[in-house]
Write an enzyme that holds these catalytic residues in place. Structure first.
Site, short mmCIF file in Angstrom:
data_model
loop_
_atom_site.label_atom_id
_atom_site.label_comp_id
_atom_site.label_asym_id
_atom_site.label_seq_id
_atom_site.Cartn_x
_atom_site.Cartn_y
_atom_site.Cartn_z
N GLY A 1 0.84 -1.18 0.00
CA GLY A 1 0.00 0.00 0.00
C GLY A 1 0.87 1.24 0.00
O GLY A 1 2.10 1.15 0.15
N TYR A 2 0.24 2.37 -0.15
CA TYR A 2 0.96 3.63 -0.30
C TYR A 2 0.53 4.61 0.77
O TYR A 2 -0.65 4.92 0.90
CB TYR A 2 0.74 4.19 -1.71
CG TYR A 2 1.33 3.23 -2.72
CD1 TYR A 2 2.66 3.37 -3.11
CD2 TYR A 2 0.61 2.15 -3.19
CE1 TYR A 2 3.23 2.46 -3.98
CE2 TYR A 2 1.18 1.23 -4.06
CZ TYR A 2 2.49 1.40 -4.44
OH TYR A 2 3.06 0.48 -5.29
N VAL A 3 1.52 5.09 1.54
CA VAL A 3 1.26 6.10 2.56
C VAL A 3 1.02 7.43 1.86
O VAL A 3 0.13 8.18 2.22
CB VAL A 3 2.45 6.21 3.54
CG1 VAL A 3 2.22 7.34 4.54
CG2 VAL A 3 2.68 4.89 4.25
#
Length: 182
Positions: A28-30
């Site tokens: 996932g991407y912060v």
């Protein structure tokens, strides 16, 4: 300084033979902004925090740090946008010594997408194309993992026009015929 130079291709699944020993990945991407990404990934029994800047040509800075799996799970569950990318990665040695194809079989909303990436030491490093390698999508931002997390393959592939699907299929067939004759 860590640099990433890679090319990405679609995989012709009719010619691809899945090897044994893939690694399940959840990522996932912060944050993502202007081509810069902060990614959290669990790959098998390990986890990583990766920072990448925008690409200039095929090259961009990449910094990757191993982190505890429990920390990665918390980051994915609480700080990373949904949906996330779920895939199985296979590593296939290239013909050229030291080069490796990373073939990603996407799951969930990105199924049945299969892509292959090769990291190169320089932008002009030559490499052999396996028979199962399809269309070059290096410059098609839809196929970047951070974009697949935001807008999954299933959401836009169904809307792709028939002419584009035919073009991609004909390119794969043409490449296969040319490769077989050389």
């Amino acid at each position: 300084m860590a640099l990433e130079i890679e090319r990405k291709f679609l995989v012709d699944t009719a010619l691809w033979q899945r090897p044994v020993g893939g690694v399940r990945m959840r990522q996932g991407y912060v944050a993502t902004k202007d081509g810069t990404t902060v990614r959290v990934r669990i790959a098998g029994e390990k986890a990583y925090l990766t920072l990448k800047d925008h690409a200039v040509g095929l090259t961009r800075h990449e910094f990757e740090y191993e982190i505890p799996v429990a920390d990665a799970e918390t980051l994915l569950d609480t700080m990373c946008a949904k949906p996330q990318v779920d895939k199985i990665r296979y590593r296939v040695p290239a013909v050229e010594p030291g080069l490796v194809w990373e073939v990603d079989e996407f799951l969930g909303d990105n199924a049945p997408l299969v892509t292959a990436e090769i990291e190169l030491p320089t932008e002009d490093t030559p490499f052999s194309r396996p028979a199962w390698l399809g269309v070059d999508v290096t410059d098609d931002h839809r196929y970047k993992n951070n974009n697949l997390a935001r807008e999954p393959y299933s959401a836009w592939k169904a809307c792709q026009n028939p002419e584009e699907q035919l073009r991609q299929g004909l390119n794969a067939v043409a490449h296969h015929i040319i490769s077989g004759c050389s």
